[in-house]
Design an enzyme around this catalytic site. Sequence first.
Site, PDB file in Angstrom:
ATOM      1  N   THR A 123      -6.790 -13.721  47.974  1.00  0.00           N
ATOM      2  CA  THR A 123      -7.588 -12.748  47.880  1.00  0.00           C
ATOM      3  C   THR A 123      -7.546 -11.719  48.572  1.00  0.00           C
ATOM      4  O   THR A 123      -6.744 -10.376  48.620  1.00  0.00           O
ATOM      5  CB  THR A 123      -8.391 -13.429  47.257  1.00  0.00           C
ATOM      6  OG1 THR A 123      -9.479 -13.921  48.177  1.00  0.00           O
ATOM      7  CG2 THR A 123      -8.129 -15.602  46.683  1.00  0.00           C
ATOM      8  N   ALA A 141      -9.826 -17.450  50.549  1.00  0.00           N
ATOM      9  CA  ALA A 141     -10.225 -16.374  49.982  1.00  0.00           C
ATOM     10  C   ALA A 141     -10.942 -14.926  50.717  1.00  0.00           C
ATOM     11  O   ALA A 141     -11.356 -15.056  52.176  1.00  0.00           O
ATOM     12  CB  ALA A 141     -11.977 -17.481  50.025  1.00  0.00           C
ATOM     13  N   HIS A 142     -12.020 -14.515  50.284  1.00  0.00           N
ATOM     14  CA  HIS A 142     -12.390 -12.904  50.419  1.00  0.00           C
ATOM     15  C   HIS A 142     -12.754 -12.861  51.520  1.00  0.00           C
ATOM     16  O   HIS A 142     -13.430 -14.340  52.083  1.00  0.00           O
ATOM     17  CB  HIS A 142     -13.368 -12.748  49.374  1.00  0.00           C
ATOM     18  CG  HIS A 142     -14.489 -13.665  49.522  1.00  0.00           C
ATOM     19  ND1 HIS A 142     -15.966 -13.222  50.057  1.00  0.00           N
ATOM     20  CD2 HIS A 142     -14.559 -14.121  48.549  1.00  0.00           C
ATOM     21  CE1 HIS A 142     -16.600 -14.322  49.501  1.00  0.00           C
ATOM     22  NE2 HIS A 142     -16.212 -15.292  48.856  1.00  0.00           N
ATOM     23  N   ASP A 143     -12.485 -11.848  52.406  1.00  0.00           N
ATOM     24  CA  ASP A 143     -13.582 -11.908  53.663  1.00  0.00           C
ATOM     25  C   ASP A 143     -13.404 -12.661  54.939  1.00  0.00           C
ATOM     26  O   ASP A 143     -14.761 -12.813  56.171  1.00  0.00           O
ATOM     27  CB  ASP A 143     -15.563 -11.687  52.923  1.00  0.00           C
ATOM     28  CG  ASP A 143     -15.856 -10.820  52.103  1.00  0.00           C
ATOM     29  OD1 ASP A 143     -14.891  -9.443  52.370  1.00  0.00           O
ATOM     30  OD2 ASP A 143     -15.600 -10.807  51.546  1.00  0.00           O
TER      31      ASP A 143
END
Length: 220
Positions: A123, A141-143
């Site tokens: 992402t 996923a993010h970060d």
Amino acid sequence: MSKPLFGVYGASGFGREVMPLAREWLLSQDISLDRLVFIDDGMDTSQAINGHAVLKYAAFLAQDASERMVCIAIANSKIREKIAAQLSVDHVLDWSIKANNCVVMDDFQIGHGALLSPFVTMTSNIRIGKYFHANIYSYVAHDCVIGDYVTFAPSVHCNGNIIIEDHAYIGTGAILKQGTPDKPLVIGRGAVVGMGAVVTKNVAAGETVVGNPAKPLIKP
Ligand code: UDP
């Protein structure tokens, strides 16, 4: 005039899964498929596998080629690191391969030598080091921040705000609980997450965890 030569290092399980992706890339570049071989030091080299010659590494180096590009399709991260060091000494170029149907969203940075299998999703705002493997259906996923030589088996669910240190191995179907920006979930260097584990807390370096919720493996 000699031409480039391409190798998929490892002709066992993962190597045979990566080969079709490598083949697709060569076809997209109009490069003849006889320039694509398996490299394997432990296999019978007298017979082709899935249409590709199998060469030991020394034989691969001995072929006539203008340049050599190799992806290391071996899940064991220590072997990957050892082979990567040798490739560098021999001036063989890293080859990253990404399946055409991978989804990559926003601000994604990854080091060289990565292999991203079909249906992998990345992402947004993700950093990944070198020689990462993500097997089929895995997502990040993010970060998330992922180190070097990290390996994801199939269907790893790596949720947001997670740090995974070098050489960690995440087993099939594992679910890693999301962290927060001020308190990311950390999977330590060389840790192993067993298949199907649901990881809700940090995992120490070198530790193996299994189960739901994941706990350190107690060896009999
Ligand atoms: N291998 C190799 N050189 C090495 C270490 C391993 O060619 O220095 C080959 C080994 O012969 C085997 C493959 O890498 O064919 C690894 O296969 P394995 O089934 O252990 O792993 P996977 O394909 O699941 O990553």
